[in-house]
Design a protein around this motif. Structure first.
Motif, PDB file in Angstrom:
ATOM      1  N   CYS A   1      -6.203   0.754  -7.201  1.00 29.81           N
ATOM      2  CA  CYS A   1      -4.982   0.982  -7.976  1.00 29.81           C
ATOM      3  C   CYS A   1      -3.734   0.753  -7.135  1.00 29.81           C
ATOM      4  CB  CYS A   1      -4.997   2.397  -8.547  1.00 29.81           C
ATOM      5  SG  CYS A   1      -6.401   2.724  -9.641  1.00 29.81           S
ATOM      6  N   THR A   2      -3.818  -0.203  -6.218  1.00 32.14           N
ATOM      7  CA  THR A   2      -2.662  -0.585  -5.398  1.00 32.14           C
ATOM      8  C   THR A   2      -1.712  -1.448  -6.235  1.00 32.14           C
ATOM      9  OG1 THR A   2      -3.968  -0.519  -3.373  1.00 32.14           O
ATOM     10  CG2 THR A   2      -1.958  -1.818  -3.314  1.00 32.14           C
ATOM     11  N   PHE A   3      -0.409  -1.259  -6.040  1.00 33.36           N
ATOM     12  CA  PHE A   3       0.567  -2.068  -6.764  1.00 33.36           C
ATOM     13  C   PHE A   3       1.691  -2.481  -5.823  1.00 33.36           C
ATOM     14  CE2 PHE A   3       1.949   2.322  -7.295  1.00 33.36           C
ATOM     15  CZ  PHE A   3       3.316   2.270  -7.050  1.00 33.36           C
ATOM     16  N   ASN A   4       2.368  -3.552  -6.190  1.00 36.60           N
ATOM     17  CA  ASN A   4       3.474  -4.095  -5.413  1.00 36.60           C
ATOM     18  C   ASN A   4       4.807  -3.528  -5.892  1.00 36.60           C
ATOM     19  OD1 ASN A   4       3.623  -5.829  -3.161  1.00 36.60           O
ATOM     20  ND2 ASN A   4       2.432  -7.386  -4.254  1.00 36.60           N
ATOM     21  N   SER A   5       5.733  -3.386  -4.972  1.00 40.52           N
ATOM     22  CA  SER A   5       7.093  -2.980  -5.309  1.00 40.52           C
ATOM     23  C   SER A   5       8.040  -3.714  -4.374  1.00 40.52           C
ATOM     24  CB  SER A   5       7.254  -1.461  -5.143  1.00 40.52           C
ATOM     25  OG  SER A   5       7.491  -1.119  -3.785  1.00 40.52           O
ATOM     26  N   PRO A   6       9.345  -3.667  -4.642  1.00 42.29           N
ATOM     27  CA  PRO A   6      10.297  -4.322  -3.724  1.00 42.29           C
ATOM     28  C   PRO A   6      10.294  -3.710  -2.324  1.00 42.29           C
ATOM     29  CG  PRO A   6      11.319  -3.906  -5.859  1.00 42.29           C
ATOM     30  CD  PRO A   6      10.010  -3.190  -5.862  1.00 42.29           C
ATOM     31  N   TRP A   7       9.697  -2.525  -2.168  1.00 41.18           N
ATOM     32  CA  TRP A   7       9.705  -1.844  -0.878  1.00 41.18           C
ATOM     33  C   TRP A   7       8.299  -1.732  -0.286  1.00 41.18           C
ATOM     34  CZ3 TRP A   7      11.779  -0.006  -5.431  1.00 41.18           C
ATOM     35  CH2 TRP A   7      13.166  -0.216  -5.575  1.00 41.18           C
TER      36      TRP A   7
ATOM     37  N   VAL B   1       0.903   1.827   1.279  1.00 41.92           N
ATOM     38  CA  VAL B   1      -0.254   1.073   1.758  1.00 41.92           C
ATOM     39  C   VAL B   1       0.218   0.033   2.761  1.00 41.92           C
ATOM     40  CG1 VAL B   1      -2.156  -0.463   1.121  1.00 41.92           C
ATOM     41  CG2 VAL B   1      -1.503   1.401  -0.405  1.00 41.92           C
ATOM     42  N   THR B   2      -0.430   0.012   3.922  1.00 46.15           N
ATOM     43  CA  THR B   2      -0.089  -0.985   4.948  1.00 46.15           C
ATOM     44  C   THR B   2      -1.257  -1.905   5.261  1.00 46.15           C
ATOM     45  OG1 THR B   2      -0.655   0.619   6.689  1.00 46.15           O
ATOM     46  CG2 THR B   2       1.670   0.476   6.007  1.00 46.15           C
ATOM     47  N   GLU B   3      -2.503  -1.407   5.055  1.00 47.19           N
ATOM     48  CA  GLU B   3      -3.660  -2.242   5.348  1.00 47.19           C
ATOM     49  C   GLU B   3      -3.946  -3.178   4.168  1.00 47.19           C
ATOM     50  OE1 GLU B   3      -5.441   1.449   3.369  1.00 47.19           O
ATOM     51  OE2 GLU B   3      -3.753   0.941   4.688  1.00 47.19           O
ATOM     52  N   PRO B   4      -4.688  -4.277   4.380  1.00 45.24           N
ATOM     53  CA  PRO B   4      -5.030  -5.197   3.292  1.00 45.24           C
ATOM     54  C   PRO B   4      -5.880  -4.501   2.222  1.00 45.24           C
ATOM     55  CG  PRO B   4      -5.448  -6.210   5.430  1.00 45.24           C
ATOM     56  CD  PRO B   4      -5.177  -4.760   5.690  1.00 45.24           C
ATOM     57  N   THR B   5      -5.678  -4.864   0.975  1.00 46.49           N
ATOM     58  CA  THR B   5      -6.506  -4.383  -0.131  1.00 46.49           C
ATOM     59  C   THR B   5      -6.915  -5.574  -0.983  1.00 46.49           C
ATOM     60  OG1 THR B   5      -4.516  -3.970  -1.466  1.00 46.49           O
ATOM     61  CG2 THR B   5      -5.417  -2.107  -0.233  1.00 46.49           C
ATOM     62  N   GLU B   6      -8.118  -5.507  -1.549  1.00 44.32           N
ATOM     63  CA  GLU B   6      -8.623  -6.630  -2.345  1.00 44.32           C
ATOM     64  C   GLU B   6      -7.863  -6.784  -3.659  1.00 44.32           C
ATOM     65  OE1 GLU B   6     -12.835  -5.807  -2.726  1.00 44.32           O
ATOM     66  OE2 GLU B   6     -13.254  -7.223  -1.102  1.00 44.32           O
ATOM     67  N   TRP B   7      -7.446  -5.662  -4.229  1.00 42.56           N
ATOM     68  CA  TRP B   7      -6.731  -5.698  -5.500  1.00 42.56           C
ATOM     69  C   TRP B   7      -5.287  -5.271  -5.293  1.00 42.56           C
ATOM     70  CZ3 TRP B   7      -8.710  -7.301 -10.183  1.00 42.56           C
ATOM     71  CH2 TRP B   7     -10.096  -7.442 -10.260  1.00 42.56           C
ATOM     72  N   VAL B   8      -4.357  -6.012  -5.887  1.00 47.26           N
ATOM     73  CA  VAL B   8      -2.952  -5.608  -5.937  1.00 47.26           C
ATOM     74  C   VAL B   8      -2.463  -5.871  -7.361  1.00 47.26           C
ATOM     75  CG1 VAL B   8      -0.626  -5.894  -5.045  1.00 47.26           C
ATOM     76  CG2 VAL B   8      -2.582  -6.151  -3.498  1.00 47.26           C
ATOM     77  N   ASN B   9      -2.048  -4.808  -8.037  1.00 51.23           N
ATOM     78  CA  ASN B   9      -1.627  -4.917  -9.431  1.00 51.23           C
ATOM     79  C   ASN B   9      -0.114  -5.015  -9.537  1.00 51.23           C
ATOM     80  OD1 ASN B   9      -4.363  -4.094 -10.866  1.00 51.23           O
ATOM     81  ND2 ASN B   9      -4.054  -2.647  -9.193  1.00 51.23           N
ATOM     82  N   SER B  10       0.344  -5.454 -10.682  1.00 54.31           N
ATOM     83  CA  SER B  10       1.780  -5.463 -10.958  1.00 54.31           C
ATOM     84  C   SER B  10       2.228  -4.069 -11.370  1.00 54.31           C
ATOM     85  CB  SER B  10       2.108  -6.462 -12.067  1.00 54.31           C
ATOM     86  OG  SER B  10       1.837  -7.785 -11.653  1.00 54.31           O
TER      87      SER B  10
END
Length: 261
Positions: free
Chosen positions: A201-207, A123-132
């Protein structure tokens, strides 16, 4: 002796077809006494049958070679699923959690593999939700990647599709003597998400960020959605009983079992 027991006693037990001396643990709790698998086998209450022994197939490799399309890729139910959310709930963006150095390389490989399998997408565009992101190590050493949708679950509207209890399924198995138990591999991932639901269902990662393209584990409506999809697909088959991603095929005889489509 088990730490929770008060002692052990040997009792002679008799069933319709067999008699056996069994070991019981004595407890001061008013729990329902249960028989383990070994005890049930000694009393001939259950019997394990290996159906593959009747065929020319004797190994896993032979079976996969005979039916390659069944064991290739990730299965999927028809259509796409939409996750409904309460618009009055404020979206939450979580930062990336610290990933132990010992699993970082393995996690990166796992994410790349999931991208290759079309389970997730960058994902590169902004998203309202970002989960762990939550990772757990399986017995075979591979990693299971899940969402931690604690805040997202507060916004998700459930399907409220009824899932039978084990007791309800057991009552339907009365009189049955032949059983096959199936566990659907990566079950929830067989349900495709539409794009708005995928972005939830977007989530963050180190990459960077990724989004699930398939229904992820952890979503509070997932089990109900999967139960509904399974029932729509297999629920009309006589002798098939479903609890989420577990399926029991039950019959009164081997012939009846083998005739179930």
């Amino acid at each position: 002796m088990r730490s929770s027991s008060k002692g052990v006693v040997l009792l002679k037990c008799k069933a319709e077809k067999a008699t056996a001396t069994l070991q019981f643990y004595v407890s001061d709790q008013s729990d329902m006494p249960i028989l383990g698998r070994a005890a049930c086998e000694q009393l001939q209450l259950v019997k394990r049958i290996e159906p593959l022994a009747k065929t020319s197939v004797s190994t896993k490799e032979e079976l996969t070679n005979m039916y390659p399309s069944v064991f290739t890729g990730l299965g999927e139910f028809p259509g796409v699923h939409h996750i409904y959310v309460d618009p009055t709930v404020t979206p939450v963006i979580h930062g990336c959690r610290n990933i132990p150095l010992a699993v970082r390389d393995k996690l990166k490989e796992t994410l790349q593999d999931l991208v290759h399998r079309s389970v997730i997408s960058p994902v590169t565009e902004p998203t309202e939700w970002v989960n762990s992101l939550v990772i757990t190590e399986k017995k075979n050493g591979s990693l299971r990647v899940c969402l931690d949708p604690h805040d997202l679950n507060k916004a998700i509207k459930r399907q409220h599709y009824s899932i039978p209890t084990p007791d309800e399924v057991c009552s339907n198995l009365a009189g049955k003597s032949i059983f096959t138990i199936l566990d659907e591999k990566d079950g929830y991932w067989q349900i495709k998400l539409d794009e708005p639901s995928s972005k939830l269902c977007t989530f963050n990662s180190p990459w960077g960020r990724y989004r699930f393209r398939r229904l992820p584990f952890g979503i509070k409506s997932a089990s109900e959605v999967f139960q509904q999809k399974n029932c729509e697909t297999f629920g009309d088959i006589q002798g098939v009983h479903i609890i989420a991603d577990d399926m029991i095929i039950a019959a009164s005889s081997e012939q009846e079992h083998d005739e179930i489509p």
